[in-house]
Design a protein around this motif. Sequence first.
Motif, mmCIF file in Angstrom:
data_model
loop_
_atom_site.group_PDB
_atom_site.id
_atom_site.type_symbol
_atom_site.label_atom_id
_atom_site.label_comp_id
_atom_site.label_asym_id
_atom_site.label_seq_id
_atom_site.Cartn_x
_atom_site.Cartn_y
_atom_site.Cartn_z
ATOM 1 N N ASN A 1 -4.532 -0.688 4.077
ATOM 2 C CA ASN A 1 -5.472 -0.053 3.155
ATOM 3 C C ASN A 1 -4.930 1.351 2.897
ATOM 4 N N GLY A 2 -4.214 1.524 1.805
ATOM 5 C CA GLY A 2 -3.589 2.816 1.511
ATOM 6 C C GLY A 2 -2.557 3.167 2.563
ATOM 7 N N THR A 3 -2.846 4.221 3.332
ATOM 8 C CA THR A 3 -1.870 4.661 4.343
ATOM 9 C C THR A 3 -2.170 4.056 5.722
ATOM 10 N N GLN A 4 -3.249 3.250 5.808
ATOM 11 C CA GLN A 4 -3.648 2.687 7.108
ATOM 12 C C GLN A 4 -3.192 1.236 7.233
ATOM 13 N N GLY B 1 0.888 -1.159 0.000
ATOM 14 C CA GLY B 1 0.000 0.000 0.000
ATOM 15 C C GLY B 1 0.926 1.209 0.000
ATOM 16 N N GLU B 2 0.714 2.105 0.948
ATOM 17 C CA GLU B 2 1.589 3.292 1.033
ATOM 18 C C GLU B 2 2.554 3.177 2.218
ATOM 19 N N LYS C 1 -9.588 -5.356 -6.006
ATOM 20 C CA LYS C 1 -9.334 -5.269 -7.454
ATOM 21 C C LYS C 1 -9.351 -6.657 -8.083
ATOM 22 N N ASP D 1 -3.033 -6.514 1.283
ATOM 23 C CA ASP D 1 -3.423 -5.218 0.735
ATOM 24 C C ASP D 1 -4.906 -5.272 0.354
ATOM 25 N N GLU D 2 -5.717 -4.569 1.142
ATOM 26 C CA GLU D 2 -7.174 -4.615 0.942
ATOM 27 C C GLU D 2 -7.585 -4.183 -0.470
ATOM 28 N N GLN D 3 -6.974 -3.102 -0.957
ATOM 29 C CA GLN D 3 -7.370 -2.594 -2.283
ATOM 30 C C GLN D 3 -7.070 -3.616 -3.374
ATOM 31 N N LYS D 4 -5.969 -4.328 -3.190
ATOM 32 C CA LYS D 4 -5.581 -5.312 -4.204
ATOM 33 C C LYS D 4 -6.563 -6.496 -4.205
#
Length: 422
Positions: A394-397, A11-12, A36, A30-33
């Motif tokens: 999740n991103g920066t979290q 993530g970040e 996706k 990585d939640e976003q991944k």
Amino acid sequence: MKFIGDQIAIGEIPVTQLAEQYGTPLYVYDEQKIRKNFRKVSNAFSKYYPDFKMFFAVKACNNPAIVNILRQEGAGADCASVNEILLAKYVGLGGENVMFSGNFLSDDDIKQGLESGVIFNLDDISILPRLLKFGKPEMLSFRVNPGYGKSNVGEYVTNAGPNAKFGIHPDKVLDAYRMAKEAGVKRFGAHMMTGSCITDAEYFPFVTGLLMDIIGKTSKELGIDFEFVDLGGGLGIPYKPGEPALDLDKAASLTAEMFRKKSEEYGMKPPQLKMEPARYFVGNAGWIIGRVHSIKESYKKIAGTDVGMNTLARPAMYGSYHHIYVNGKENEPRKSIGLCGQLCENTDFWVKERDLPASLAEGDLIVVENAGAYGFGMSYQYNGRLRPAEVLVNGTQAELIRARENFDDMIRHTFVPSHLKS
Ligand code: LLP
């Protein structure tokens, strides 16, 4: 995962920060991944066959946070045991959003499976009379072994064909559904799971054709409709750099075409198409971060890290390749180095030689890729090396989603008889 200069981030968040905050070895997702990955499969298949539904095979990664992500995306759960059904229920999934595909079930499994009210998917005809002793499900599915399977992981996870322990022999499928129909079962589905990690797009329509020929004849002969046909999991991911990825669009379009063609050929009312991917959703969305604790110059140069066969069993179990990055050193000259974990087992020497940064040193962080599927779920306690923590980014979290095990966990549920205490 990405590089910020020579520093690796998930993530970040830099892996140095994750390792500092949560310790190593550490599973990171990585939640976003994950979201996706789910949408990629969902869009690809529903484009060609809109009546499409997916179940996440929770065996691949059973952290409730991860199962919740996939539930939010619209996935049901594929469960291999009663405890996995309880896990699905724990995250709010039940009824026809859960498939129970157990193997060699005990009477208790059957009873509890029936009581749970989820879709029962029987692995053999021999289980049906045992199931009927305890009750009659309204809907029933059988797992068919269509006679062929394959896997990039090799024989280990080739789950159909003559050497597989799974599914009903094609010659017994008709009798199985006949027996269920005569017992008064009203609604039917069919299932197969022929192999895991397949990156050959043409494989999926091929096995779909095999299954549809078997159940198409059954549908015609018995006059039953199949409400759904579940093609199982198997969507593969590349593990080695440069290995070709699965052409998902091709797999989806050819599979849908075959599915439609065969449904029409056998005059079937178009069934819902189901799949149960797991690796494709979470495999490349999970990593293990480990630390190099010691370097040995012996017959070979060996780096000892806290990632071993206890934390990631796949290399020692199947000879599987997992790519390894070294934080801060990826652009440096390379040298052949061995890598192992901390167990008193030589199979824990899980990378015999690999070109890694020549300056690999104590304290360095390694990041092992594609560890999100069949990683933590297959980890175990051995040598007092306990299971790692899990973190969701999740991103920066970043949030802890499973605590690292400790000594209390190691002795939990053990008892010392009093005569042994003196
Ligand atoms: N459905 C059923 C009934 C399954 O048994 C499996 C996986 C799946 C779905 C999900 O399959 P996938 O989409 O992940 O291919 N431990 C091995 C993999 C074992 C697969 C077991 N069944 C590995 O680490 O490669």
